[in-house]
Design a protein around this motif. Structure first.
Motif, PDB file in Angstrom:
ATOM      1  N   ALA A  13       0.867  -1.188   0.000  1.00 60.04           N
ATOM      2  CA  ALA A  13       0.000   0.000   0.000  1.00 60.04           C
ATOM      3  C   ALA A  13       0.900   1.234   0.000  1.00 60.04           C
ATOM      4  O   ALA A  13       1.863   1.304   0.766  1.00 60.04           O
ATOM      5  N   ILE A  14       0.582   2.171  -0.889  1.00 57.98           N
ATOM      6  CA  ILE A  14       1.297   3.451  -0.920  1.00 57.98           C
ATOM      7  C   ILE A  14       0.318   4.515  -0.426  1.00 57.98           C
ATOM      8  O   ILE A  14      -0.817   4.585  -0.912  1.00 57.98           O
ATOM      9  N   ILE A  15       0.752   5.302   0.521  1.00 59.27           N
ATOM     10  CA  ILE A  15      -0.156   6.292   1.116  1.00 59.27           C
ATOM     11  C   ILE A  15       0.255   7.678   0.649  1.00 59.27           C
ATOM     12  O   ILE A  15       1.244   8.245   1.108  1.00 59.27           O
ATOM     13  N   PRO A  19       4.054  12.772  -6.584  1.00 56.07           N
ATOM     14  CA  PRO A  19       5.164  12.214  -7.370  1.00 56.07           C
ATOM     15  C   PRO A  19       5.908  11.078  -6.673  1.00 56.07           C
ATOM     16  O   PRO A  19       6.150  10.034  -7.301  1.00 56.07           O
ATOM     17  N   SER A  20       6.234  11.213  -5.399  1.00 54.96           N
ATOM     18  CA  SER A  20       7.037  10.153  -4.763  1.00 54.96           C
ATOM     19  C   SER A  20       6.238   8.857  -4.684  1.00 54.96           C
ATOM     20  O   SER A  20       6.808   7.766  -4.795  1.00 54.96           O
ATOM     21  N   GLY A  21       4.921   8.940  -4.518  1.00 54.63           N
ATOM     22  CA  GLY A  21       4.081   7.740  -4.507  1.00 54.63           C
ATOM     23  C   GLY A  21       4.122   7.034  -5.851  1.00 54.63           C
ATOM     24  O   GLY A  21       4.293   5.808  -5.927  1.00 54.63           O
ATOM     25  N   PHE A  22       3.979   7.819  -6.929  1.00 51.61           N
ATOM     26  CA  PHE A  22       3.994   7.190  -8.261  1.00 51.61           C
ATOM     27  C   PHE A  22       5.375   6.620  -8.597  1.00 51.61           C
ATOM     28  O   PHE A  22       5.477   5.557  -9.200  1.00 51.61           O
ATOM     29  N   TYR A  23       6.443   7.332  -8.197  1.00 46.89           N
ATOM     30  CA  TYR A  23       7.775   6.783  -8.485  1.00 46.89           C
ATOM     31  C   TYR A  23       8.024   5.504  -7.674  1.00 46.89           C
ATOM     32  O   TYR A  23       8.693   4.587  -8.152  1.00 46.89           O
ATOM     33  N   ALA A  24       7.458   5.427  -6.467  1.00 45.82           N
ATOM     34  CA  ALA A  24       7.597   4.189  -5.677  1.00 45.82           C
ATOM     35  C   ALA A  24       6.873   3.045  -6.390  1.00 45.82           C
ATOM     36  O   ALA A  24       7.394   1.924  -6.495  1.00 45.82           O
ATOM     37  N   ASP A  92      -2.857   0.778  11.582  1.00 44.17           N
ATOM     38  CA  ASP A  92      -2.871  -0.597  12.114  1.00 44.17           C
ATOM     39  C   ASP A  92      -3.814  -1.492  11.313  1.00 44.17           C
ATOM     40  O   ASP A  92      -3.515  -2.662  11.063  1.00 44.17           O
ATOM     41  N   GLU A  93      -4.964  -0.926  10.917  1.00 44.50           N
ATOM     42  CA  GLU A  93      -5.903  -1.722  10.111  1.00 44.50           C
ATOM     43  C   GLU A  93      -5.304  -2.026   8.730  1.00 44.50           C
ATOM     44  O   GLU A  93      -5.429  -3.136   8.229  1.00 44.50           O
ATOM     45  N   LEU A  94      -4.646  -1.018   8.136  1.00 45.32           N
ATOM     46  CA  LEU A  94      -4.030  -1.244   6.813  1.00 45.32           C
ATOM     47  C   LEU A  94      -3.033  -2.390   6.855  1.00 45.32           C
ATOM     48  O   LEU A  94      -2.912  -3.163   5.903  1.00 45.32           O
ATOM     49  N   LYS A  95      -2.311  -2.468   7.969  1.00 47.09           N
ATOM     50  CA  LYS A  95      -1.289  -3.533   8.098  1.00 47.09           C
ATOM     51  C   LYS A  95      -1.910  -4.925   7.990  1.00 47.09           C
ATOM     52  O   LYS A  95      -1.230  -5.882   7.632  1.00 47.09           O
ATOM     53  N   GLN A  96      -3.210  -5.041   8.312  1.00 47.07           N
ATOM     54  CA  GLN A  96      -3.856  -6.369   8.199  1.00 47.07           C
ATOM     55  C   GLN A  96      -4.009  -6.795   6.739  1.00 47.07           C
ATOM     56  O   GLN A  96      -4.143  -7.973   6.440  1.00 47.07           O
ATOM     57  N   PHE A  97      -4.051  -5.780   5.839  1.00 49.09           N
ATOM     58  CA  PHE A  97      -4.351  -6.082   4.427  1.00 49.09           C
ATOM     59  C   PHE A  97      -3.120  -6.016   3.516  1.00 49.09           C
ATOM     60  O   PHE A  97      -3.196  -6.398   2.357  1.00 49.09           O
ATOM     61  N   TYR A  98      -2.030  -5.472   4.031  1.00 46.96           N
ATOM     62  CA  TYR A  98      -0.838  -5.286   3.181  1.00 46.96           C
ATOM     63  C   TYR A  98       0.406  -5.800   3.890  1.00 46.96           C
ATOM     64  O   TYR A  98       0.548  -5.674   5.106  1.00 46.96           O
ATOM     65  N   ASP A  99       1.343  -6.300   3.077  1.00 50.01           N
ATOM     66  CA  ASP A  99       2.598  -6.811   3.625  1.00 50.01           C
ATOM     67  C   ASP A  99       3.556  -5.671   3.943  1.00 50.01           C
ATOM     68  O   ASP A  99       4.402  -5.788   4.825  1.00 50.01           O
ATOM     69  N   ALA A 100       3.419  -4.582   3.191  1.00 52.50           N
ATOM     70  CA  ALA A 100       4.314  -3.435   3.417  1.00 52.50           C
ATOM     71  C   ALA A 100       3.549  -2.151   3.100  1.00 52.50           C
ATOM     72  O   ALA A 100       2.718  -2.120   2.193  1.00 52.50           O
ATOM     73  N   LEU A 101       3.836  -1.102   3.870  1.00 51.73           N
ATOM     74  CA  LEU A 101       3.235   0.216   3.625  1.00 51.73           C
ATOM     75  C   LEU A 101       4.355   1.189   3.264  1.00 51.73           C
ATOM     76  O   LEU A 101       5.407   1.188   3.918  1.00 51.73           O
ATOM     77  N   ILE A 102       4.124   2.000   2.233  1.00 51.63           N
ATOM     78  CA  ILE A 102       5.079   3.073   1.901  1.00 51.63           C
ATOM     79  C   ILE A 102       4.344   4.404   2.071  1.00 51.63           C
ATOM     80  O   ILE A 102       3.334   4.651   1.402  1.00 51.63           O
ATOM     81  N   PHE A 103       4.845   5.233   2.962  1.00 49.01           N
ATOM     82  CA  PHE A 103       4.217   6.535   3.188  1.00 49.01           C
ATOM     83  C   PHE A 103       4.858   7.568   2.263  1.00 49.01           C
ATOM     84  O   PHE A 103       6.075   7.754   2.274  1.00 49.01           O
ATOM     85  N   THR A 104       4.024   8.218   1.475  1.00 43.88           N
ATOM     86  CA  THR A 104       4.508   9.276   0.579  1.00 43.88           C
ATOM     87  C   THR A 104       3.557  10.471   0.728  1.00 43.88           C
ATOM     88  O   THR A 104       3.082  11.028  -0.241  1.00 43.88           O
ATOM     89  N   SER A 105       3.304  10.800   1.991  1.00 41.93           N
ATOM     90  CA  SER A 105       2.245  11.777   2.285  1.00 41.93           C
ATOM     91  C   SER A 105       2.725  13.217   2.243  1.00 41.93           C
ATOM     92  O   SER A 105       1.940  14.135   2.512  1.00 41.93           O
ATOM     93  N   LEU A 355       7.342  -1.015   7.220  1.00 44.25           N
ATOM     94  CA  LEU A 355       6.947   0.398   7.079  1.00 44.25           C
ATOM     95  C   LEU A 355       8.066   1.184   6.391  1.00 44.25           C
ATOM     96  O   LEU A 355       9.206   1.187   6.872  1.00 44.25           O
ATOM     97  N   TYR A 356       7.719   1.886   5.318  1.00 47.28           N
ATOM     98  CA  TYR A 356       8.739   2.595   4.521  1.00 47.28           C
ATOM     99  C   TYR A 356       8.219   3.995   4.200  1.00 47.28           C
ATOM    100  O   TYR A 356       7.023   4.283   4.356  1.00 47.28           O
ATOM    101  N   VAL A 357       9.102   4.850   3.734  1.00 48.17           N
ATOM    102  CA  VAL A 357       8.726   6.238   3.511  1.00 48.17           C
ATOM    103  C   VAL A 357       9.538   6.801   2.351  1.00 48.17           C
ATOM    104  O   VAL A 357      10.698   6.419   2.155  1.00 48.17           O
ATOM    105  N   ALA A 358       8.914   7.678   1.557  1.00 49.44           N
ATOM    106  CA  ALA A 358       9.624   8.321   0.436  1.00 49.44           C
ATOM    107  C   ALA A 358       9.108   9.744   0.247  1.00 49.44           C
ATOM    108  O   ALA A 358       8.015  10.084   0.689  1.00 49.44           O
ATOM    109  N   GLY A 359       9.919  10.561  -0.427  1.00 49.02           N
ATOM    110  CA  GLY A 359       9.512  11.936  -0.721  1.00 49.02           C
ATOM    111  C   GLY A 359       9.793  12.888   0.443  1.00 49.02           C
ATOM    112  O   GLY A 359      10.666  12.641   1.272  1.00 49.02           O
TER     113      GLY A 359
END
Ligand code: NAP
Length: 458
Positions: A13-15, A19-24, A92-105, A355-359
């Motif tokens: 899941a990319i949050i 631009p950083s979300g799309f590049y991820a 926390d709920e998102l973590k139930q549905f995804y193996d990894a989250l990338i925050f690009t907020s 949990l990961y982060v970009a941008g």
């Protein structure tokens, strides 16, 4: 089961849909792994600051959305617009549905000046003004008193330049851009004649880039004015300009010298580019009436010079002021946050396993759109290096996520839905000779989709 295989594709899941979300997403698709990417966005519309930040009179920069549309056309990509993480669904709920989250907020807030009077009526952040003229729904109802004759912008980055340009341009120069209608209507009534862009350091340190500086000399109804006194540099500044990484400062100097030589030519508005001043107080009875500026001197070695006050003060009457001293990231419940840096603390994009982060929320608010590409690629590399350590989510099913969102009355906007909104905006724009007429209310965006169920595959 091994994640990233056809038997069990990696679910990311990319949050944030900037631009950083799309590049991820692009970096993930370029990997050899079997995976799906679901991108979550608070607004029903994608593209983050390309839509809400890039100035309307810079249409070429916005062409980058074609690259993002191509990324979004990958069958393994889905857009979940109109979903606010932390409100519609928690981390926390998102973590139930995804193996990894990338925050690009991104960086949704602003640095503060920390001076008396900063919050007087009439004193705004540049980001509010930028989001307002770009039609961001959360800012479209802001009011800026354009009946004032003098506006002051604190800071000399590219955002400050954008604000100066919008205030300096005539309606004729802006009416064929995608500027929001409410902003164009308000700017048509503008009484502003003098615009001051104030920098705390000198012309050799200005943060704006040469392309943007050059445009200041090309304004149809405003003279850009630079004082010759400010252009006389001391020995340390001269040495600083010779440093290898100061190419853009050298070019800025040439452009600013040209403006200082040209001076006023009698145009209706004047844009005063002033150096070596810091605001120390904003004053007024109930609302902003004047800004107290203190003259600065620079000290320190070449390349690291800092400004400090000399005690010499000057009062500049003004009823409208924009603080343009940099953006700042905001916290998200469930994610570690570094309060003073305004970022999610990370090592090359990794916050912790899963949990990961970009941008900008990874590295702070600097760089142009393209800077986000290597930043997001680095983050995806960190994520893929963790593949064997990822525990795998409990519910790898998009339908379960959709059911949860539906039970909360969230109208998920898919990328096909966005295409409908996009087409409607472009059609509205064609009627008035603009590339698009944006919808500036979420309800109006969703109204385009009435009767169209969200086309999200499960
Ligand atoms: P920025 O480039 O970091 O500029 C911030 C400005 O605020 C600098 O002039 C800085 O001065 C000044 N400042 C900071 N704290 C201050 C204080 N306490 N008092 C007075 N002045 C202060 O930030 P930005 O303009 O928000 O832009 C953010 C990023 O977006 C930048 O990388 C920018 O290039 C990019 N951007 C690009 C474009 C484009 O490509 N056209 C358009 C908009 C934004 P000092 O230098 O002294 O710190």
């Amino acid at each position: 089961m091994t994640l990233g295989t056809p038997e069990r594709p990696l679910r990311v899941a990319i949050i944030g849909a900037g631009p950083s979300g799309f590049y991820a997403a692009e970096a993930l698709f370029k990997s050899e792994k079997a995976l799906t990417v679901d991108m979550f966005e608070k607004l029903p519309v994608p593209f983050g600051l390309v839509r809400s930040g890039v100035a309307p009179d810079h249409p070429k920069i916005k062409n980058v959305t074609k690259v993002y549309e191509k990324i979004a056309s990958n069958p393994a990509f889905q857009f979940f617009g109109n979903v606010t993480i932390g409100k519609d669904i928690s981390v926390d709920e998102l973590k139930q549905f995804y193996d990894a989250l990338i925050f690009t907020s991104g960086a949704a807030s602003d640095r503060r000046l920390g001076i008396p009077g900063e919050d007087l009526a009439g004193s705004h952040t540049a980001t509010e003004f930028v989001a307002w003229y770009n039609g961001h729904p959360e800012y479209r109802d802001r009011h800026f008193d354009l009946s004032q004759e003098t506006a002051v912008i604190i800071g000399q980055g590219n955002v400050a330049i954008d604000v100066c340009r919008i205030l300096s341009k005539s309606v004729d120069e802006l009416k064929q851009t995608d500027i929001a209608k409410h902003a164009l209507d308000a700017l048509a009534e503008s009484k502003i004649k003098d615009i001051y862009m104030i920098g705390r350091r000198g012309p050799a340190q200005a943060a704006f880039t040469p392309q943007e500086a050059k445009e200041l000399g090309e304004l149809e109804i405003a003279d850009a004015m630079v004082s010759s006194r400010d252009m006389q540099l001391g020995a340390i500044c001269e040495a600083e300009l010779l440093l290898a990484d100061k190419g853009h400062n050298r070019k800025n100097m040439e452009i600013l010298k040209g403006l200082a030589e040209k001076g006023a030519t009698g145009k209706a508005r004047r844009l005063h580019v002033e150096f070596f001043y810091s605001p120390v107080e904003l004053r007024g009875e109930g609302r902003l009436q004047e800004v107290v500026l203190e003259r600065n001197a620079l000290s320190g070695e070449a390349g690291k010079q800092k400004a400090s006050g000399t005690g010499e003060k000057r009062i500049l009457p003004c009823g409208l002021l924009f603080r343009s001293v940099g953006y700042k990231g905001t916290a998200m419940p469930g994610v570690p946050f570094h309060e003073s840096w305004g970022v999610f603390p990370n090592e090359k994009g990794k916050i912790e396993t899963g949990l990961y982060v970009a941008g900008w929320i990874k590295r702070g608010p600097s760089g142009v759109i393209g800077t986000n590409k290597p930043c997001s690629y680095e983050t995806v590399e960190a994520l893929l290096a963790d593949l064997d350590q990822l525990p795998g989510c409990e519910q790898p099913f998009t339908q379960a996520l959709l059911d949860l969102l539906k039970s909360r009355q969230t109208r998920v906007v898919s990328f096909d839905d966005w295409r409908q909104i996009d087409a409607a905006e472009v059609a509205r724009g064609q009627e008035v000779g603009k590339p698009r007429e944006k919808f500036t209310r979420v309800a109006d965006m969703l109204a385009v989709l009435e009767g169209t169920p969200a086309a999200v595959s499960v």
